[in-house]
Design a protein around this motif. Structure first.
Motif, PDB file in Angstrom:
ATOM      1  N   UNK A  37      12.085  12.122   1.044  1.00 61.81           N
ATOM      2  CA  UNK A  37      12.226  13.438   2.360  1.00 61.81           C
ATOM      3  C   UNK A  37      13.438  12.489   3.157  1.00 61.81           C
ATOM      4  N   UNK A  38      14.529  13.140   3.568  1.00 64.22           N
ATOM      5  CA  UNK A  38      15.805  12.856   4.324  1.00 64.22           C
ATOM      6  C   UNK A  38      15.079  12.244   5.568  1.00 64.22           C
ATOM      7  N   UNK A  39      15.726  11.902   6.945  1.00 67.85           N
ATOM      8  CA  UNK A  39      15.211  11.904   7.615  1.00 67.85           C
ATOM      9  C   UNK A  39      16.468  13.341   8.398  1.00 67.85           C
ATOM     10  N   UNK A  40      15.629  14.365   9.242  1.00 64.14           N
ATOM     11  CA  UNK A  40      16.181  15.028  10.022  1.00 64.14           C
ATOM     12  C   UNK A  40      17.634  14.545  10.356  1.00 64.14           C
ATOM     13  N   UNK A  41      18.115  13.683  10.960  1.00 60.67           N
ATOM     14  CA  UNK A  41      19.203  13.297  11.112  1.00 60.67           C
ATOM     15  C   UNK A  41      20.296  12.997  10.023  1.00 60.67           C
ATOM     16  N   UNK A  42      19.940  13.221   8.902  1.00 59.59           N
ATOM     17  CA  UNK A  42      20.625  13.842   7.139  1.00 59.59           C
ATOM     18  C   UNK A  42      21.208  14.496   7.119  1.00 59.59           C
ATOM     19  N   UNK A  43      20.869  15.126   8.362  1.00 55.31           N
ATOM     20  CA  UNK A  43      21.774  17.061   7.566  1.00 55.31           C
ATOM     21  C   UNK A  43      23.484  16.536   7.716  1.00 55.31           C
ATOM     22  N   UNK A  44      23.585  15.273   8.858  1.00 58.92           N
ATOM     23  CA  UNK A  44      24.942  15.155   9.264  1.00 58.92           C
ATOM     24  C   UNK A  44      26.060  14.798   8.371  1.00 58.92           C
ATOM     25  N   UNK A  45      25.089  14.261   6.960  1.00 58.57           N
ATOM     26  CA  UNK A  45      25.969  13.500   6.155  1.00 58.57           C
ATOM     27  C   UNK A  45      26.476  14.634   5.282  1.00 58.57           C
ATOM     28  N   UNK A  46      25.530  15.924   5.104  1.00 63.01           N
ATOM     29  CA  UNK A  46      26.332  16.609   4.446  1.00 63.01           C
ATOM     30  C   UNK A  46      27.211  18.376   5.823  1.00 63.01           C
ATOM     31  N   UNK A  47      26.737  18.054   6.552  1.00 61.75           N
ATOM     32  CA  UNK A  47      27.415  18.996   7.604  1.00 61.75           C
ATOM     33  C   UNK A  47      29.000  18.047   7.311  1.00 61.75           C
ATOM     34  N   UNK A  98      20.342  20.415  15.938  1.00 63.17           N
ATOM     35  CA  UNK A  98      19.573  20.760  14.110  1.00 63.17           C
ATOM     36  C   UNK A  98      18.978  22.127  14.122  1.00 63.17           C
ATOM     37  N   UNK A  99      18.266  22.970  13.814  1.00 56.36           N
ATOM     38  CA  UNK A  99      17.589  23.260  12.899  1.00 56.36           C
ATOM     39  C   UNK A  99      16.584  23.165  11.478  1.00 56.36           C
ATOM     40  N   UNK A 100      16.036  23.642  11.107  1.00 58.41           N
ATOM     41  CA  UNK A 100      15.355  23.367   9.657  1.00 58.41           C
ATOM     42  C   UNK A 100      14.545  24.557   9.691  1.00 58.41           C
TER      43      UNK A 100
END
Length: 146
Positions: free
Chosen positions: A52-62, A89-91
């Motif tokens: 599971x990616x940490x929530x802030x991993x989203x920035x890599x994709x963004x 972020x919203x998941x």
């Protein structure tokens, strides 16, 4: 900064395949210590198919979506004049290794403020099945001419 960019939606990015080592490296960098970020067995025991990616991993994709804006010559953005003002972020679900993610990036608004531009962005992140995984909301402060 071109105020007419407000509302502009960029084409979906090329897919990004989330890898185990990328998750581990990111978790280490942000000092996330939960075993679900490092150990597949721990992730499985917690009910996930993979790491599971940490929530802030989203920035890599963004970032792949943000790169579209920064490369857009009509935006008039000089990167040396950009300061990151806000990030949220919203998941719908966690990002896990093996996800193949695309980003639909939008300039939600452009507002002049004290000689600068406040640029709000939205990045919707989808999996290979077209299901929304997360959304990232950011505010950039773009400095005006000196």
């Amino acid at each position: 900064m071109n105020p007419e960019l407000a509302g502009k939606v960029y084409p979906p990015t090329e897919p990004y395949l989330v890898g185990r080592e990328k998750i581990r490296e990111f978790a280490h960098a942000v000092q996330a210590t939960n075993p679900v970020h490092f150990d597949v067995a721990a992730a499985n025991e917690a009910g996930y198919d993979d790491l599971v990616a940490p929530p802030t991993f989203t920035i890599v994709v963004q970032q792949r979506g943000l790169d579209q804006l920064l490369a857009d010559e009509s935006a008039g953005i000089e990167l040396t004049r950009v300061v990151h003002g806000d990030q949220r972020f919203a998941f719908e679900r966690p990002i896990v290794a093996g996800d193949e993610l695309t980003v639909q990036f939008k300039v939600a608004g452009v507002r002049a403020l004290g000689g600068n531009a406040m640029v709000t962005t939205e990045a919707d992140i989808f999996d290979a099945a077209g299901e929304k995984v997360a959304a990232s909301f950011a505010t950039l402060v773009v400095g005006g001419d000196s």
